[in-house]
Design a protein around this motif. Structure first.
Motif, PDB file in Angstrom:
ATOM      1  N   GLN A 252      86.779  10.814 -49.551  1.00 30.79           N
ATOM      2  CA  GLN A 252      85.685  10.444 -49.569  1.00 30.79           C
ATOM      3  C   GLN A 252      85.077   9.261 -50.449  1.00 30.79           C
ATOM      4  O   GLN A 252      84.082   8.098 -50.791  1.00 30.79           O
ATOM      5  CB  GLN A 252      85.163  11.538 -49.934  1.00 30.79           C
ATOM      6  N   LEU A 253      85.388   9.704 -51.635  1.00 29.61           N
ATOM      7  CA  LEU A 253      85.117   8.516 -52.788  1.00 29.61           C
ATOM      8  C   LEU A 253      85.429   7.419 -52.503  1.00 29.61           C
ATOM      9  O   LEU A 253      85.065   6.414 -53.088  1.00 29.61           O
ATOM     10  CB  LEU A 253      85.591   9.025 -54.262  1.00 29.61           C
ATOM     11  N   LEU A 254      86.979   6.799 -52.645  1.00 29.59           N
ATOM     12  CA  LEU A 254      87.564   5.838 -51.986  1.00 29.59           C
ATOM     13  C   LEU A 254      86.477   5.196 -50.994  1.00 29.59           C
ATOM     14  O   LEU A 254      86.291   3.645 -51.038  1.00 29.59           O
ATOM     15  CB  LEU A 254      88.751   6.089 -51.029  1.00 29.59           C
ATOM     16  N   HIS A 255      85.993   5.689 -50.469  1.00 31.94           N
ATOM     17  CA  HIS A 255      85.137   4.956 -49.362  1.00 31.94           C
ATOM     18  C   HIS A 255      83.990   5.006 -49.654  1.00 31.94           C
ATOM     19  O   HIS A 255      83.175   2.959 -49.534  1.00 31.94           O
ATOM     20  CB  HIS A 255      84.807   5.711 -47.724  1.00 31.94           C
ATOM     21  N   ASP A 256      83.273   5.328 -50.492  1.00 35.01           N
ATOM     22  CA  ASP A 256      82.216   5.057 -51.196  1.00 35.01           C
ATOM     23  C   ASP A 256      81.910   3.833 -52.185  1.00 35.01           C
ATOM     24  O   ASP A 256      81.348   2.981 -52.632  1.00 35.01           O
ATOM     25  CB  ASP A 256      81.219   5.965 -51.568  1.00 35.01           C
ATOM     26  N   ALA A 257      83.306   4.320 -53.331  1.00 33.48           N
ATOM     27  CA  ALA A 257      83.846   3.436 -54.330  1.00 33.48           C
ATOM     28  C   ALA A 257      83.618   1.858 -53.853  1.00 33.48           C
ATOM     29  O   ALA A 257      83.761   1.242 -54.751  1.00 33.48           O
ATOM     30  CB  ALA A 257      85.082   3.948 -54.950  1.00 33.48           C
ATOM     31  N   LYS A 258      84.829   1.119 -52.887  1.00 28.42           N
ATOM     32  CA  LYS A 258      84.334   0.121 -52.727  1.00 28.42           C
ATOM     33  C   LYS A 258      83.155  -0.388 -52.301  1.00 28.42           C
ATOM     34  O   LYS A 258      82.657  -1.736 -53.078  1.00 28.42           O
ATOM     35  CB  LYS A 258      85.196  -0.492 -51.526  1.00 28.42           C
ATOM     36  N   GLN A 259      82.053   0.797 -52.005  1.00 27.28           N
ATOM     37  CA  GLN A 259      81.129  -0.233 -51.735  1.00 27.28           C
ATOM     38  C   GLN A 259      80.318  -0.501 -52.749  1.00 27.28           C
ATOM     39  O   GLN A 259      79.557  -1.444 -53.146  1.00 27.28           O
ATOM     40  CB  GLN A 259      80.262   0.308 -51.150  1.00 27.28           C
TER      41      GLN A 259
ATOM     42  N   MET B  25      85.956   2.700 -61.456  1.00 28.14           N
ATOM     43  CA  MET B  25      85.947   3.395 -60.104  1.00 28.14           C
ATOM     44  C   MET B  25      87.246   1.873 -59.767  1.00 28.14           C
ATOM     45  O   MET B  25      87.897   2.081 -58.968  1.00 28.14           O
ATOM     46  CB  MET B  25      84.693   1.925 -59.488  1.00 28.14           C
ATOM     47  N   LYS B  26      87.710   0.524 -60.792  1.00 29.49           N
ATOM     48  CA  LYS B  26      88.108  -0.253 -59.925  1.00 29.49           C
ATOM     49  C   LYS B  26      89.968   0.489 -60.277  1.00 29.49           C
ATOM     50  O   LYS B  26      90.475   0.145 -59.724  1.00 29.49           O
ATOM     51  CB  LYS B  26      88.392  -1.252 -61.074  1.00 29.49           C
ATOM     52  N   SER B  27      90.017   1.137 -60.902  1.00 31.76           N
ATOM     53  CA  SER B  27      91.126   2.625 -61.584  1.00 31.76           C
ATOM     54  C   SER B  27      91.401   3.100 -60.295  1.00 31.76           C
ATOM     55  O   SER B  27      92.592   3.327 -60.250  1.00 31.76           O
ATOM     56  CB  SER B  27      91.256   2.771 -63.037  1.00 31.76           C
ATOM     57  N   PHE B  28      90.461   4.458 -60.525  1.00 28.22           N
ATOM     58  CA  PHE B  28      90.530   4.867 -59.098  1.00 28.22           C
ATOM     59  C   PHE B  28      90.662   4.301 -58.190  1.00 28.22           C
ATOM     60  O   PHE B  28      92.378   4.542 -57.257  1.00 28.22           O
ATOM     61  CB  PHE B  28      89.244   5.917 -58.528  1.00 28.22           C
ATOM     62  N   ILE B  29      90.606   3.378 -57.179  1.00 29.05           N
ATOM     63  CA  ILE B  29      90.943   1.737 -56.247  1.00 29.05           C
ATOM     64  C   ILE B  29      92.326   1.748 -56.515  1.00 29.05           C
ATOM     65  O   ILE B  29      92.675   1.992 -55.281  1.00 29.05           O
ATOM     66  CB  ILE B  29      89.626   1.083 -55.405  1.00 29.05           C
ATOM     67  N   SER B  30      92.209   0.958 -57.326  1.00 27.50           N
ATOM     68  CA  SER B  30      94.298   0.598 -57.007  1.00 27.50           C
ATOM     69  C   SER B  30      94.832   1.361 -57.452  1.00 27.50           C
ATOM     70  O   SER B  30      96.191   1.311 -56.760  1.00 27.50           O
ATOM     71  CB  SER B  30      93.914  -0.181 -58.696  1.00 27.50           C
ATOM     72  N   VAL B  31      94.518   2.783 -58.217  1.00 23.95           N
ATOM     73  CA  VAL B  31      95.578   4.271 -58.257  1.00 23.95           C
ATOM     74  C   VAL B  31      95.448   4.643 -56.915  1.00 23.95           C
ATOM     75  O   VAL B  31      96.583   4.880 -56.020  1.00 23.95           O
ATOM     76  CB  VAL B  31      95.405   4.685 -58.885  1.00 23.95           C
TER      77      VAL B  31
END
Length: 297
Positions: A58-65, A1-7
């Motif tokens: 959509q995933l980015l919105h949820d991933a941060k939470q 998830m952290k990798s995804f948010i950073s990309v």
């Protein structure tokens, strides 16, 4: 998830790798595993840019939470391990603990403000049943029956003594102390045997050793009721001195010079205990034991 948010933030796999102090292939592997698990494409990749897809948005919105909740969960787990969060259910005999319980709980709550403490006033027999049903974690009571003592760790908090309790207008009220034989002709009020087997049986035995059988007229199940009956002139009682801390107007408490039975008030916890909150409370009680014993002398 952290990798995804950073990309997603940098629109670059290499920039994400630099931010997370890793290598680009590791970031690519994380994203590929995430896309494979979800069955969707999270980014559109080409030689010039990396663009996030609508599914990725959509995933980015949820991933941060999710990251926030995951970090919070880790913190809560560590705090639970240290006894800083959780629940603590404490049972106590009001007659034996009323004078010190509030200060003890206040001190504990100041040390562990996020542990929810529940107090239950219970007789000795009620505490045993509650322990068996896992409804309480800690009990302040009399010594446990021999058959279950091995299941618990028990610590003496203070040692009480037996006294005679007489009404303010009773002829014995003029004495500063008495002997057991002076109760021979008296109507006796004793705490119910079901609630304190040892106390009841020891009292009967002491009376027999003094040469008489107790004339029992009442066996209340609560010490406050015992005091009320004595104050009303229904009889005299033999009871632990600690009950003088209850509402005792109209009662006199007389030392008995030939009654040498010790009455311990003990802290009980199950020997198999997985709660750090319980460990913290037990440590606090033991640290305060000398001052509690002094206050009850």
């Amino acid at each position: 998830m952290k990798s995804f948010i950073s990309v997603a933030a940098h629109q670059s796999f290499s920039a994400a790798a630099r931010e997370l102090n890793t290598v680009q292939p590791a970031i690519s592997r994380h994203i590929a595993m995430l896309e494979d698990e979800l069955g969707v494409a999270l980014f559109i990749r080409n030689s010039r840019e990396v663009a996030i897809t609508s599914a990725g948005e959509q995933l980015l919105h949820d991933a941060k939470q999710i990251i926030v909740l995951a970090d919070k969960a880790k913190d809560q787990v560590k705090r639970a391990q240290q006894g800083q969060v959780g629940e603590l259910n404490i049972a106590y005999l009001s007659s034996a603990c009323l004078s010190f319980m509030a200060d003890l709980i206040r001190s504990y709550s100041q040390l562990y403000p996020d542990v929810h403490v529940s107090l239950f006033e219970m007789t000795a027999s009620e505490q045993i049943a509650a322990f068996n049903q896992n409804r309480i974690d800690v009990g302040f009571s009399r010594p446990l029956p021999a058959g279950i003592q091995d299941e618990f760790i028990s610590t003496d908090i203070y040692i009480d003594k037996l006294v005679a309790v007489v009404g303010a207008h009773h002829p014995l009220a003029q004495y500063s102390q008495i002997s057991l034989s002076q109760l021979q002709q008296q109507k006796m009020i004793l705490f119910h045997r079901d609630e304190a087997v040892g106390l009841f049986d020891d009292t009967i035995m002491m009376c027999k050793q003094a040469g008489f059988s107790a004339n029992i007229v009442s066996q209340p199940r609560h010490m406050q009721t015992l005091l009320t009956e004595v104050a009303a002139g229904l009889g005299v009682a033999i009871a632990p001195y600690c009950i003088s801390k209850l509402y005792s107007q109209g009662c006199h408490f007389l030392p008995i010079n030939d009654a040498h039975k010790s009455i311990p008030t003990q802290l009980h916890v199950k020997r198999v205990n997985y709660s750090a909150a319980v460990d913290g409370f037990v440590a606090l009680v033991i640290a305060n034991q000398p001052s509690i014993a002094k206050s009850m002398a």
